[in-house]
Design a protein around this motif. Structure first.
Motif, short mmCIF file in Angstrom:
data_model
loop_
_atom_site.label_atom_id
_atom_site.label_comp_id
_atom_site.label_asym_id
_atom_site.label_seq_id
_atom_site.Cartn_x
_atom_site.Cartn_y
_atom_site.Cartn_z
N THR A 126 4.08 12.77 -5.07
CA THR A 126 4.37 12.81 -3.63
C THR A 126 5.57 13.72 -3.34
O THR A 126 5.56 14.48 -2.39
CB THR A 126 4.65 11.41 -3.06
N ALA A 178 -8.11 9.98 -5.46
CA ALA A 178 -7.25 9.35 -4.45
C ALA A 178 -7.11 7.86 -4.71
O ALA A 178 -6.02 7.29 -4.61
CB ALA A 178 -7.82 9.60 -3.06
N LEU A 179 -8.21 7.24 -5.07
CA LEU A 179 -8.19 5.81 -5.35
C LEU A 179 -7.26 5.50 -6.52
O LEU A 179 -6.43 4.58 -6.45
CB LEU A 179 -9.61 5.34 -5.67
N ASP A 181 -4.75 7.23 -7.56
CA ASP A 181 -3.38 7.46 -7.10
C ASP A 181 -2.86 6.30 -6.26
O ASP A 181 -1.77 5.78 -6.49
CB ASP A 181 -3.29 8.75 -6.27
N GLY A 182 -3.66 5.94 -5.28
CA GLY A 182 -3.23 4.92 -4.34
C GLY A 182 -3.03 3.57 -4.99
O GLY A 182 -2.12 2.81 -4.63
N LEU A 183 -3.86 3.27 -5.97
CA LEU A 183 -3.75 1.99 -6.66
C LEU A 183 -2.42 1.87 -7.41
O LEU A 183 -1.88 0.78 -7.57
CB LEU A 183 -4.92 1.81 -7.63
N GLN A 186 0.27 0.17 -5.32
CA GLN A 186 0.09 -1.27 -5.18
C GLN A 186 0.30 -1.98 -6.52
O GLN A 186 0.80 -3.10 -6.56
CB GLN A 186 -1.32 -1.57 -4.63
N ALA B 122 4.16 8.68 2.61
CA ALA B 122 3.82 9.04 1.24
C ALA B 122 5.08 9.01 0.37
O ALA B 122 5.11 8.39 -0.70
CB ALA B 122 3.16 10.41 1.18
N ALA B 123 6.12 9.66 0.86
CA ALA B 123 7.36 9.75 0.10
C ALA B 123 8.00 8.38 -0.09
O ALA B 123 8.36 7.99 -1.21
CB ALA B 123 8.34 10.70 0.79
N SER B 125 6.75 5.25 0.36
CA SER B 125 6.01 4.15 -0.26
C SER B 125 6.12 4.19 -1.78
O SER B 125 6.18 3.15 -2.43
CB SER B 125 4.55 4.17 0.18
N THR B 126 6.16 5.39 -2.35
CA THR B 126 6.31 5.47 -3.80
C THR B 126 7.76 5.26 -4.22
O THR B 126 8.03 4.56 -5.18
CB THR B 126 5.81 6.82 -4.35
N TYR B 143 2.11 -3.89 2.64
CA TYR B 143 0.89 -3.89 1.85
C TYR B 143 0.26 -5.27 1.81
O TYR B 143 -0.96 -5.42 1.89
CB TYR B 143 1.16 -3.38 0.43
N ARG B 174 -8.25 -3.81 -1.08
CA ARG B 174 -7.23 -3.05 -1.78
C ARG B 174 -7.64 -1.59 -1.96
O ARG B 174 -6.83 -0.68 -1.87
CB ARG B 174 -6.99 -3.65 -3.16
N SER B 175 -8.92 -1.41 -2.22
CA SER B 175 -9.40 -0.05 -2.48
C SER B 175 -9.33 0.82 -1.23
O SER B 175 -9.03 2.01 -1.32
CB SER B 175 -10.84 -0.10 -3.02
N ILE B 177 -7.14 0.58 1.22
CA ILE B 177 -5.73 0.94 1.40
C ILE B 177 -5.33 2.01 0.38
O ILE B 177 -4.68 3.00 0.71
CB ILE B 177 -4.82 -0.29 1.21
N ALA B 178 -5.72 1.78 -0.86
CA ALA B 178 -5.38 2.72 -1.92
C ALA B 178 -5.98 4.10 -1.64
O ALA B 178 -5.33 5.13 -1.82
CB ALA B 178 -5.87 2.21 -3.27
N LEU B 179 -7.21 4.09 -1.18
CA LEU B 179 -7.87 5.36 -0.88
C LEU B 179 -7.13 6.11 0.21
O LEU B 179 -6.88 7.32 0.10
CB LEU B 179 -9.31 5.07 -0.44
N ASP B 181 -4.02 5.88 1.01
CA ASP B 181 -2.75 6.36 0.44
C ASP B 181 -2.95 7.59 -0.42
O ASP B 181 -2.25 8.59 -0.28
CB ASP B 181 -2.12 5.26 -0.42
N GLY B 182 -3.89 7.50 -1.32
CA GLY B 182 -4.10 8.58 -2.27
C GLY B 182 -4.55 9.86 -1.61
O GLY B 182 -4.19 10.96 -2.04
N LEU B 183 -5.33 9.71 -0.56
CA LEU B 183 -5.81 10.90 0.14
C LEU B 183 -4.67 11.68 0.78
O LEU B 183 -4.73 12.91 0.92
CB LEU B 183 -6.83 10.50 1.21
N VAL B 185 -1.76 12.39 -0.38
CA VAL B 185 -1.19 13.36 -1.30
C VAL B 185 -2.05 14.63 -1.35
O VAL B 185 -1.55 15.75 -1.24
CB VAL B 185 -1.05 12.77 -2.72
N GLN B 186 -3.35 14.45 -1.50
CA GLN B 186 -4.24 15.60 -1.58
C GLN B 186 -4.29 16.35 -0.25
O GLN B 186 -4.41 17.57 -0.22
CB GLN B 186 -5.64 15.15 -2.00
#
Lengths: 214, 214
Positions: A126, A178-179, A181-183, A186, B122-123, B125-126, B143, B174-175, B177-179, B181-183, B185-186
């Motif tokens: 990130t 993405a999944l 990464d996002g996991l 959490q 993004a910044a 949360s990690t 979360y 969970r998936s 939310i994770a998706l 989040d991960g998207l 970054v991309q």
DNA sequence: GCAAATACCTACCGAGTGGTAGGCGACAAC
DNA sequence: GTTGTCGCCTACCACTCGGTAGGTATTTGC
């Protein structure tokens, strides 16, 4: 083939002082890199300091700078090192005939006992979305490669009817990455709570794969 | 109900100087918060400096500290502010009868024209996965709430047969939310390239929802 | 218009930042 | 065993960090 030593993997072509020639130096460089992983993982690249890293590695901070001339060079070495280690396990799996996505899930599984590594990539990926970040190109290329490879794999399967109806390879490929990464976020957060409630990253990824493959 | 003003949302109970009483001060506080969003978004909490934020907001850095006594307090104000703004749009959608997940996708859609906001979350949360981080509790709670709400929604649907076979509500929640989040970054990384290749976050989330709902 | 509170400034603090200069002892090839 | 390299140190640099002290100017309720 003979396994590359850490030092060989870490030290690029000698720049400035011809590093990596003495055994002692090679050992110290590995130690620094492993400590740097922990530091970058905990507070990111910006947040970590050379003095903290060097102290934890049992060396003065100019001593560290003798091995890695700048902070960015240290980061580069860290990323190269991780790439080598991770990539090797993945390639071994693949060579043994393991399915591409199964091998991907195994990376996730392995990472579930290596918190610092997860923190490292979560923090840096990130941070590195800013074009000026020294790891920007690294991650940019990394995602390109991952998405491209996964898309290829899914396209192959699609041709053989191995995809659930309506699944678009490129889109699903991006979603897998993405999944994963996002996991991570959490999963890291769930470290606070009881072990029984810890997020199982691999299980989530498997569940997604079950949805899109058939 | 009357909409909360920004100032009311931002200023907690008066601590130290009774802030928010003068119009000028309230305006400046909002300005600082909006600037802080940009700064935290670009380089994270650790990477951003009060001097940089204050300069961009047209104030000296002790001037900033007059309004927000510490850097952590500023971060808190930023998060509260964003929560208010985002939450309001979501609640309006819901009140209008929009489906929960559709409302979620609309948040993603709206975010696709607000890069700094995406960068911010993004910044942070990690960064905030470290328990010592000042935003740790905020994200931990966030979360928890998101996963809980989504799980409830999916469980309801499952009872009515609205879920694809084999989909487990908690895992799918969970998936999602994770998706999302991960998207991010991309999506942020794809800003470098041509607009035509920009990752469409909302489309990816919709595709996932199409897989698990029926 | 007066008093009190707020807004905001300059100057400063101690601590920490990445990086440099130059030295000195240990190592390794010959 | 000498010689050049390497490993690593202390001391220092200019700079930035979050935060404080204490002042002046502006705004507000009365």
């Amino acid at each position: 083939m003979p396994a590359k030593t850490t030092a060989e993997a870490v030290n690029g072509p000698a720049v400035g002082p011809a590093r990596g020639r003495y055994a002692k130096g090679r050992a110290k460089r590995s130690e620094i890199i492993e400590t740097a992983i922990l530091a970058f993982a905990e507070v990111g690249y910006h947040g970590a300091s050379l003095r903290d890293i060097s102290a934890r590695a049992g060396i003065s901070h100019p001593g560290l700078l003798h091995h890695f001339p700048t902070k960015a060079a240290l980061l580069e070495a860290v990323l190269e090192y991780r790439d080598t280690v991770d990539g090797e396990a993945f390639r071994e799996d693949r060579a043994r005939g393991t399915d591409y996505f199964e091998a991907l899930v195994r990376i996730v599984e392995r990472n579930q006992v290596r918190r610092p590594l997860v923190e490292l990539f979560a923090a840096l990926s990130t941070e590195a979305t800013t074009p000026e970040h020294p790891a920007h190109e690294f991650f940019s290329r990394r995602y390109d490669r991952l998405v491209r490879e996964s898309t290829e794999q899914l396209t192959e399967r699609a041709a053989g009817g191995g995809l659930a109806p309506g699944v678009e390879p490129a889109q699903a490929a991006r979603s897998i990455i993405a999944l994963m990464d996002g996991l991570q976020v959490q999963w890291l957060l769930s470290f606070d709570g009881p072990r029984s409630e810890r997020v199982d990253m691999a299980a989530h990824v498997r569940a997604y794969l079950a949805l899109i493959l058939r």
